[in-house]
Every structure is written in structure tokens, then in C-alpha cells.
Design a protein around this motif. Structure first.
Motif, short mmCIF file in Angstrom:
data_model
loop_
_atom_site.label_atom_id
_atom_site.label_comp_id
_atom_site.label_asym_id
_atom_site.label_seq_id
_atom_site.Cartn_x
_atom_site.Cartn_y
_atom_site.Cartn_z
N GLN A 181 0.96 -1.02 -0.06
CA GLN A 181 0.03 -0.20 0.00
C GLN A 181 0.84 1.30 -0.08
O GLN A 181 0.41 2.27 -0.43
CB GLN A 181 -0.90 -0.01 1.22
N LEU A 195 -9.68 -6.11 5.20
CA LEU A 195 -9.70 -4.75 4.92
C LEU A 195 -10.93 -4.12 4.07
O LEU A 195 -11.22 -2.91 4.19
CB LEU A 195 -8.33 -4.36 3.96
N GLU A 196 -11.51 -4.98 3.38
CA GLU A 196 -12.75 -4.67 2.62
C GLU A 196 -13.64 -4.45 3.51
O GLU A 196 -14.63 -3.45 3.37
CB GLU A 196 -13.27 -5.66 1.66
N ALA A 241 -13.12 -0.76 4.94
CA ALA A 241 -13.53 0.25 3.85
C ALA A 241 -15.15 0.36 4.03
O ALA A 241 -15.51 1.42 3.99
CB ALA A 241 -12.90 -0.25 2.64
N HIS A 242 -15.75 -0.85 3.80
CA HIS A 242 -17.16 -0.58 3.69
C HIS A 242 -17.78 0.08 5.09
O HIS A 242 -18.49 1.13 5.04
CB HIS A 242 -17.58 -2.02 3.68
N GLU A 260 -16.06 2.17 7.04
CA GLU A 260 -15.73 3.67 7.00
C GLU A 260 -16.34 4.53 6.04
O GLU A 260 -16.78 5.63 6.36
CB GLU A 260 -14.14 3.60 6.64
N LYS A 261 -16.51 4.04 4.75
CA LYS A 261 -16.94 4.60 3.71
C LYS A 261 -18.44 4.74 3.59
O LYS A 261 -19.03 5.91 3.30
CB LYS A 261 -16.54 4.11 2.47
N LYS A 262 -19.16 3.59 3.78
CA LYS A 262 -20.54 3.40 3.66
C LYS A 262 -21.14 3.79 5.04
O LYS A 262 -22.02 4.92 5.21
CB LYS A 262 -20.97 2.21 3.34
N TYR A 301 -9.44 -3.92 12.92
CA TYR A 301 -7.88 -3.36 12.85
C TYR A 301 -6.92 -4.03 13.59
O TYR A 301 -5.68 -4.27 13.36
CB TYR A 301 -7.84 -1.97 13.13
N ASP A 336 -10.18 -0.17 -9.68
CA ASP A 336 -9.81 0.41 -8.17
C ASP A 336 -9.47 1.85 -8.37
O ASP A 336 -9.37 2.60 -9.18
CB ASP A 336 -8.61 -0.45 -7.71
N ASP A 337 -9.39 2.29 -7.22
CA ASP A 337 -9.06 3.72 -6.74
C ASP A 337 -7.42 3.82 -6.99
O ASP A 337 -6.60 2.75 -6.59
CB ASP A 337 -9.37 4.25 -5.43
N ARG A 388 -3.59 4.78 -5.54
CA ARG A 388 -2.84 4.80 -4.41
C ARG A 388 -1.36 5.27 -4.61
O ARG A 388 -0.77 5.19 -5.77
CB ARG A 388 -2.74 3.25 -3.71
#
Length: 400
Positions: free
Chosen positions: A131, A171-172, A175-176, A178-180, A235, A288-289, A291
Motif C-alpha cells: 500500500q 480490509l474490505e 473500507a465498507h 468507514e466509507k458507507k 484493525y 480500483d482507486d 494509491r
């Protein structure tokens, strides 16, 4: 006969055809070069181990991908400080992608072919996409779980792949959340803040409104705390596992699984394995986004923005442009205003698009959008609502 042939204009026709053909061949060649070099970027390259010895120094091991090469005449090489023997006509150099930027501070290194004493492609060399800090090149020593070794030797590779897959799933989930989920709560809290600020500006913030806002805010904060507990647990799972690998210098480096995108051994991969890897990288590039400061990852946000811009432009801008063109050509009286519009259109056709961009940024965003914010969204100040770049202003700028 030749004079008549020139007067007929045929030579100029053939000359024009040759020029157009040459341009087409050059365009196709450039597109082909970009396609080959760009598409080839995703193919897993061989990782080579070089035994390299500088003059008067101890031999060293260099591990990396051979990216490029250069051939420099001896006279030019001597002028740049390279020591050349009398029987050497050229200086051959290789550009090696060594990665390990967190260890060496650089991703690439030039080496001289004449100083390579030995090179090979060992099967156990691995590439770890991370990453941050770019690729890691080296050898896998062991896999750790909760700071305890769980696999070494040949078993370590299979265990590492399993751990990487498990960590990516976690991690997915992160991300879900945190973002959603948390993102939706933050958005709702911001709307509450703006609602309260608007009531304050209108002198309408009474005790009843305060109680309603406080009760709604308390509900969102309770949900936020629940998600925070879940995030802490997730985490902790990502921090549990790690890889221990050796670098080209022989030093060891522990890489957290949470920082690993994928790990593979290109020298040991079959053709089918490389095809599968290529397909995965291609899909990642498109979906993907980005990085690593837009040097790794994908370009999905750029694709999404472009498609949305074209769709909005087709719906909003194209009808107005066509209607305006038909009106000016078929119905408008040929007076001073029409002539003025035609002159303006002809002048705009020769203006670079970057000028339109600067104009759109200054007029639509700062002037028009800023005034809209002051009139209709004073509670959002100083954060802009319409006074910020967006697809809407891009569409309005486009007809210019």
C-alpha cells in the motif's frame, strides 16, 4: 509532358495523399507503441539477482527487474566521469527497478554491464506489492501471527498467501464500514449541524428545536460508537499477521499484512499463472482507486468522472448547442447581433481549451458559485457548496 503533368495538379494530389498516409502511419505507430508498452506494464517481469562489483569495493547482490538499457559511446562515457579501458568502445548500462524504497531510499538504480560478475533468476525471489513504499523485492523467511512464527521454509509461501487473502477480506470490511456506514453517519451529523446553524441565523433555534437536534444527534453518536467498536476489532485482526523477508543486502524486514496488496514469485510462475496475474492487474487498473500518489492502483475515479461528464454533456449541452446552431443558421435575422455572435464563435474556435478552464474556474466557481453560497447556503460558510469545482460547472463551461 512533365510540365503538363505538373499543371494538371496530379503531383500535388499524390503529395497530399502521401502526407496524409504518413501522418496516419505515424498516428497508428504511436498508438501501437502506447498500447504495447502500456499493456505490457501489467505482465509479471522476471526478477534477476545480479552479483555486482564496483572497482575497489566488495561484491554486492542487487535484486530487481531489468527495466531499460542504454549504450553510450566510450568518448561520451569518459566525459561524464566513467573510467573506460582502451579496448572498450561503448558503455552498456541497465536500469534496474530495485524497489525497497523504505530500505534504500530509491526505486531504481543504473548498473554497468561490465561490472556484473554473475546473474541468475532464482525461483524463490518474490515481489510484494504494498500500500505504501512501492514494491518489495527479496526472499520470504517466515510468517508471523501475533509476533509468533507460524510457518517457515517452503510452507511459509502457502501460509502467506492464505494470510494475505484473509487480511484483504478484513480490509474490505473496514473500507465498507468507514466509507458507507460511518460515512453516512458523518453526513447526517453534518446535515444536523447545518440545520442548527440555519436556525441560529434565522433566530429560530428555540428549546424544542435544540432538544430534537440533540436527540437525533445522540442516536447517530450511539451508532457511531458501535461501528467504532467493530473497527477496533477489525484493525486488531489486520495488525496480527506479518511477513518476514530478507533484502538484497541480507537484512530482514517485517512487513505487516495490512500493507500487502499481493505477493508473487514471477520466476516460478507458469504462463497460465502469468496470464491470471495479468488479468487481475488489468481489472484492478480499471476498477480500483489510485494509491501511492497516483503511481499505483487504478483509474476508476477518472473513468467515472469522464463518463458522467459525457453523459451530462449529451443530455444538457448538446440539445442547446444544436438548437442554437439551427436557429442561427435558419431562423435568425442577419443583423448586427447575429454577426456579432458569429464573430465570437469564430474567435472562440481558435482559443485554447485551457483558457476556457481558467475562465470557468474564475466565473462559474468563484463568482457564480460563491454568490449562490452566500445567498442560499450561508449556514455552510466558510465551506463552499456550489463554490467548488464540479461536473455541473464543467457542463456550463463546455458550450463556451
Amino acid at each position: 509532358m512533365i510540365r503538363l503533368w505538373f499543371k494538371s495538379g496530379a503531383p500535388w494530389i499524390w503529395l497530399n495523399a502521401a502526407a496524409v498516409s504518413t501522418c496516419m502511419i505515424m498516428v497508428v505507430g504511436v498508438l501501437g507503441l502506447v498500447a504495447v508498452r502500456g499493456a505490457g506494464h501489467f505482465w509479471p517481469s522476471q526478477v534477476t539477482q545480479f552479483s555486482y562489483q564496483e572497482e575497489g569495493q566488495q561484491p554486492q547482490i542487487i535484486i530487481g527487474e531489468k527495466v531499460d538499457s542504454s549504450v553510450t559511446p566510450a568518448a561520451m562515457a569518459k566525459s561524464t566521469g566513467h573510467k573506460m579501458a582502451d579496448d572498450e568502445d561503448t558503455l552498456i548500462q541497465y536500469l534496474i527497478k530495485t524497489g525497497n524504497r523504505d530500505v534504500t531510499g530509491a526505486d531504481f538504480r543504473w548498473i554497468e554491464a561490465r561490472k556484473i560478475t554473475e546473474q541468475s533468476d532464482p525461483l524463490d525471489l518474490m515481489v510484494v506489492e504494498r500500500q505504501e513504499w512501492g514494491n518489495f523485492y527479496g526472499r520470504l523467511l517466515e510468517v508471523k501471527e501475533n509476533h509468533k512464527t507460524v510457518a517457515t521454509g517452503k510452507e511459509a509461501w502457502a501460509v502467506a498467501q492464505t494470510k494475505i487473502a484473509e487480511t484483504l477480506v478484513v480490509l474490505e470490511e473496514i473500507a465498507h464500514l468507514e466509507k458507507k456506514e460511518i460515512g453516512a453517519i458523518n453526513y447526517a451529523l453534518e446535515r444536523l449541524r447545518l440545520k442548527q446553524r440555519k436556525l441560529e441565523l434565522n433566530n429560530s433555534l428555540d428549546d424544542t428545536a435544540k432538544q430534537e437536534i440533540a436527540a437525533e444527534k445522540a442516536g447517530y453518536e450511539a451508532q457511531y460508537k458501535q461501528y467504532q467498536v467493530q473497527l477496533v476489532e477489525l484493525y486488531q485482526k489486520t495488525r496480527r499477521d506479518s511477513l518476514v523477508a530478507t533484502t538484497e543486502s541480507g537484512s530482514t524486514l517485517e512487513i505487516p499484512m495490512a500493507k500487502v496488496v499481493r505477493a508473487f514469485q514471477p520466476n516460478a510462475m507458469s504462463f497460465l499463472d502469468k496470464m491470471a496475474h495479468y488479468g487481475t492487474k488489468l481489472v484492478e487498473f480499471l476498477t480500483d482507486d489510485p494509491r501511492e500518489a497516483n503511481t499505483e492502483g487504478g483509474i476508476f475515479p477518472a473513468i467515472f468522472g469522464t463518463v458522467m461528464m459525457v453523459m451530462m454533456m449529451s443530455v444538457i449541452v448538446t440539445p442547446f448547442g444544436v438548437i442554437a446552431a439551427v436557429y442561427l443558421r435558419e431562423y435568425a435575422k442577419q443583423g448586427f447581433t447575429t454577426r456579432l455572435i458569429r464573430i465570437a464563435v469564430n474567435n472562440l474556435a481558435g482559443v485554447p481549451s485551457v483558457v476556457y478552464g481558467v475562465f470557468g474556474l474564475g466565473f462559474f466557481v468563484y463568482i457564480l458559485g460563491g454568490n449562490i453560497d452566500q445567498l442560499f447556503f450561508p449556514e455552510s460558510a466558510p465551506a463552499p457548496v456550489f463554490g467548488t469545482p464540479g461536473l455541473l460547472w464543467l457542463q456550463l463551461r463546455w458550450p463556451c
